[in-house]
Every structure is written in C-alpha cells, then in structure tokens.
Write an enzyme that holds these catalytic residues in place. Structure first.
Site, PDB file in Angstrom:
ATOM      1  N   CYS A  73      43.301  35.700  39.877  1.00  0.00           N
ATOM      2  CA  CYS A  73      44.280  34.731  39.370  1.00  0.00           C
ATOM      3  C   CYS A  73      45.632  34.934  40.067  1.00  0.00           C
ATOM      4  O   CYS A  73      45.738  34.649  41.256  1.00  0.00           O
ATOM      5  CB  CYS A  73      44.357  34.806  37.843  1.00  0.00           C
ATOM      6  SG  CYS A  73      45.096  33.328  37.075  1.00  0.00           S
ATOM      7  N   HIS A 161      38.729  34.581  35.904  1.00  0.00           N
ATOM      8  CA  HIS A 161      38.753  35.952  35.370  1.00  0.00           C
ATOM      9  C   HIS A 161      37.326  36.476  35.213  1.00  0.00           C
ATOM     10  O   HIS A 161      36.680  36.226  34.190  1.00  0.00           O
ATOM     11  CB  HIS A 161      39.495  35.981  34.035  1.00  0.00           C
ATOM     12  CG  HIS A 161      40.963  35.808  34.194  1.00  0.00           C
ATOM     13  ND1 HIS A 161      41.811  36.849  34.488  1.00  0.00           N
ATOM     14  CD2 HIS A 161      41.735  34.686  34.169  1.00  0.00           C
ATOM     15  CE1 HIS A 161      43.051  36.392  34.613  1.00  0.00           C
ATOM     16  NE2 HIS A 161      43.025  35.086  34.429  1.00  0.00           N
ATOM     17  N   GLU A 163      36.418  39.375  34.557  1.00  0.00           N
ATOM     18  CA  GLU A 163      36.389  40.498  33.613  1.00  0.00           C
ATOM     19  C   GLU A 163      36.210  40.084  32.159  1.00  0.00           C
ATOM     20  O   GLU A 163      36.024  40.932  31.299  1.00  0.00           O
ATOM     21  CB  GLU A 163      37.663  41.340  33.766  1.00  0.00           C
ATOM     22  CG  GLU A 163      38.931  40.684  33.260  1.00  0.00           C
ATOM     23  CD  GLU A 163      39.605  39.714  34.227  1.00  0.00           C
ATOM     24  OE1 GLU A 163      40.760  39.353  33.952  1.00  0.00           O
ATOM     25  OE2 GLU A 163      38.990  39.306  35.236  1.00  0.00           O
TER      26      GLU A 163
END
Length: 184
Positions: A73, A161, A163
C-alpha cells in the site's frame, strides 16, 4: 533462516505483516522508520502501509540496500514516488474487497495468484504510473496499478494488504517474497 524486517510506516496492519512472516518461518522484527538502514541486518525488507507520505521517516533509504524490497500500500506508493513514478488520489477511497487480475503469471511476487484473486485494499492514494524499470503486474476495475515489479532490482509492491484475513492467498505473497530473498 531468512531474515526479513518490516519497516513501520505507522500503518494499522504492521503487526499483522510481522505475524504473517513469522507464520511462514521467517526471522522477522518490526523496525521504526527512523532507524538508519545500515543498522539493520536483513535478507529483505517489507515497507509497511501507513496513513500518509509525511510520516515515512528514513524509509526511502531502504531502497538503496541492494536487498529485495516489498512495499505494501503506502510502501508501494513510496517506492513509485521515490523512483520517478506517479502517485495520486484514487477514484475509490476506502477499504474494499476487490478482484485483482494478475497480468504476469511469471512474476515472482504475484504471478502464482493468476489469473485473479480477491484482496482487501484501500485506494485513497494509488500508483498512477510505474517508475522506469517497473512492470505493472496486476490491475483491477478500481485501480490501474494493483501491483508492480522491477525484477532486475528485486523491488516489488502491491496496493492491497496480503496480511489481512480478508485477502485470499495473502500468505502465498509473503512466501513468494521469502523465495525472492532466498534466491539472491
């Protein structure tokens, strides 16, 4: 054991990036973005997301380490901005579930996700033009550059993202980055 540090740009998911790396067997730590890169021992670096470019500290200096770098990002936007690309406001601001189309199935970071994958992404800001030497490796209906790679310099970025639990196959992206780091 491969060591990858996460440079903290004050993003809300930084600790999840560290956990994702730990979960795949990587030796990892979070380092403050004011930490000089020459004080960090690592085989690779993840540049975390964050709220804005005004709080990136010394993060740009990590691009000079000659080790693989993976920007997430804001981390990807920072890479583009520092290396001559263009970053601007996205048409769609907040977080959303997005279908991303992988454009290069041979890309070391995101190619294994081809032909498409579902991700959790914010598009308040986004890369509008990749820097020289980079290839756009993914796109979506809401963002023209969802991922980019410079395989010569081992610099990579994703707008989404990997994660977070909302992203399908996010762990695979971290495994792919670990492979890039181990392959050097």
């Amino acid at each position: 054991m491969t060591r990858i540090v996460v440079v903290d740009n004050h993003g809300q998911f930084t600790h999840l990036e560290q956990r994702a790396l730990r979960d795949i067997g990587v030796d990892t730590d979070i380092v403050d973005n004011e930490t000089p890169p020459d004080e960090v021992e690592a085989d690779g670096v993840v540049l975390s997301g964050g709220p804005d470019m005004d709080r990136i500290g010394r993060t740009p200096d990590y691009l000079d380490l000659d080790i693989p770098v993976f920007g997430i990002c804001l981390g990807m936007q920072l890479i583009a901005d520092e290396l001559g690309g263009e970053v601007g406001a996205g048409d769609y601001g907040g977080y959303a579930d997005v279908t991303v189309r992988i454009e290069d199935d041979a890309d070391p970071l995101v190619g294994s996700l081809a032909p498409e994958t579902r991700v959790w992404a914010s598009h308040a800001d986004e890369v509008k033009r990749v820097p020289d030497g980079f290839t756009r490796t993914a796109e979506s209906d809401v963002c023209g550059v969802e991922a980019m790679s410079d395989t010569e310099r081992d610099l990579y970025g994703v707008q989404w993202h990997p994660e977070v639990a909302h992203t399908e196959r996010g762990e695979e992206v971290f495994e792919n980055f670990r492979s890039v780091c181990e392959g050097r």
